[in-house]
Write a protein that holds these residues in place. Structure first.
Motif, short mmCIF file in Angstrom:
data_model
loop_
_atom_site.label_atom_id
_atom_site.label_comp_id
_atom_site.label_asym_id
_atom_site.label_seq_id
_atom_site.Cartn_x
_atom_site.Cartn_y
_atom_site.Cartn_z
N ARG A 44 29.27 67.25 34.24
CA ARG A 44 29.54 68.42 33.39
C ARG A 44 31.04 68.53 33.15
O ARG A 44 31.85 68.22 34.02
CB ARG A 44 29.01 69.70 34.03
N VAL A 45 31.36 68.96 31.95
CA VAL A 45 32.76 69.03 31.51
C VAL A 45 32.97 70.37 30.82
O VAL A 45 32.10 70.83 30.05
CB VAL A 45 33.08 67.88 30.54
N LEU A 46 34.09 71.00 31.09
CA LEU A 46 34.44 72.27 30.44
C LEU A 46 35.58 72.04 29.46
O LEU A 46 36.64 71.55 29.84
CB LEU A 46 34.86 73.30 31.49
N LEU A 47 35.34 72.39 28.18
CA LEU A 47 36.39 72.37 27.18
C LEU A 47 36.93 73.78 27.04
O LEU A 47 36.20 74.69 26.65
CB LEU A 47 35.86 71.90 25.82
N VAL A 48 38.19 73.95 27.37
CA VAL A 48 38.84 75.25 27.22
C VAL A 48 39.61 75.23 25.91
O VAL A 48 40.60 74.50 25.77
CB VAL A 48 39.77 75.55 28.41
N THR A 49 39.15 76.00 24.93
CA THR A 49 39.77 75.99 23.60
C THR A 49 40.42 77.34 23.31
O THR A 49 40.22 78.31 24.05
CB THR A 49 38.72 75.70 22.51
N THR A 50 41.15 77.39 22.23
CA THR A 50 41.80 78.64 21.84
C THR A 50 40.80 79.68 21.35
O THR A 50 41.17 80.85 21.19
CB THR A 50 42.85 78.38 20.74
N LEU A 51 39.54 79.30 21.15
CA LEU A 51 38.51 80.25 20.74
C LEU A 51 37.46 80.49 21.82
O LEU A 51 36.48 81.19 21.57
CB LEU A 51 37.84 79.79 19.44
N GLY A 52 37.66 79.92 23.00
CA GLY A 52 36.71 80.14 24.08
C GLY A 52 36.35 78.84 24.79
O GLY A 52 36.88 77.77 24.48
N GLU A 53 35.44 78.95 25.75
CA GLU A 53 35.07 77.83 26.59
C GLU A 53 33.71 77.24 26.19
O GLU A 53 32.79 77.97 25.84
CB GLU A 53 35.02 78.25 28.06
N ILE A 54 33.63 75.91 26.29
CA ILE A 54 32.41 75.18 25.95
C ILE A 54 32.07 74.27 27.13
O ILE A 54 32.92 73.47 27.55
CB ILE A 54 32.60 74.32 24.69
N MET A 55 30.86 74.41 27.67
CA MET A 55 30.45 73.54 28.77
C MET A 55 29.50 72.48 28.24
O MET A 55 28.51 72.78 27.57
CB MET A 55 29.77 74.33 29.89
#
Length: 214
Positions: A44-55
């Motif tokens: 599992r990977v978490l993308l932390v973006t300027t519009l929120g988090e995506i797992m």
């Protein structure tokens, strides 16, 4: 005893000595069924973006080369500071290759196309982007499907134009963030004709999480 009887006696076959009765052999027990090897844990990977988090949950069993390629770039920090550079509402959002000023980041050798692995380009799936006319050309870029896109699946292995885009995981949390990204106004910038967000949507960092049991 006459000579004739003596010769006849000597030519008769000798009877085999009686042998004790053999013990009964019990029927063989069936071999226990071999247990299937457990599936490997799903990264599992978490993308932390300027519009929120995506797992994301990645499918290393179905797309081992593509998953390992993605994880290698993630471990190296490649995705930190890259943007979603292609946003097509109702179709996909694409990221992983460019900085906010649209400079391409360096890549390693491409990986083989693992499309046709049983995973389909359905809404919420993540797939490896590649050159349209070159099947085995995926490097760092990826896209997340905003809708079911069966046209992106492999249809004919003999043609690079229909060899498909390899799905290697899915969004397990954060589709609302994906939809927010899809709603950002887009236009043409630099070498890109359309679909570039007017306000950059940046992947600030990528965090590798503990894998989950299948």
């Amino acid at each position: 005893m006459s000579l004739r009887l003596t010769l006849l006696f000597l030519l008769l076959p000798l009877a085999a000595p009686a042998s004790p009765a053999s013990p009964a052999v019990p029927p063989a027990l069936p071999e226990p069924a071999a247990e299937a090897a457990p599936a490997p844990p799903a990264p599992r990977v978490l993308l932390v973006t300027t519009l929120g988090e995506i797992m994301l949950e990645l499918d290393a069993a179905a797309a081992p080369r593509t998953v390992e390629n993605f994880l290698a770039y993630a471990r190296d920090g490649h995705y930190n500071g890259t943007i979603f550079h292609r946003v097509v509402p109702g179709l996909l959002v694409q990221a992983g290759g460019f900085t906010p000023d649209l400079q391409a980041k360096p890549t390693r050798a491409p990986v083989p196309n693992e499309a046709g692995n049983g995973l389909s380009n359905q809404r919420g799936s993540i797939a490896a982007a590649r050159d349209r006319g070159v099947s085995d050309s995926a490097t760092t870029q990826f896209f997340i499907n905003l809708a079911d896109n069966p046209a992106f699946d492999r249809r004919d292995e003999s043609s690079p134009y229909t060899s498909g885009y390899a799905v290697f995981g899915r969004v397990v949390q954060g589709m609302d963030v994906i939809e927010r990204i899809a709603a950002v106004p887009t236009g043409s910038q630099g070498p890109f004709n359309g679909w570039v967000p007017a306000t950059p949507v940046v992947i600030e960092r990528v965090q590798l999480l503990e894998p989950t049991s299948p």
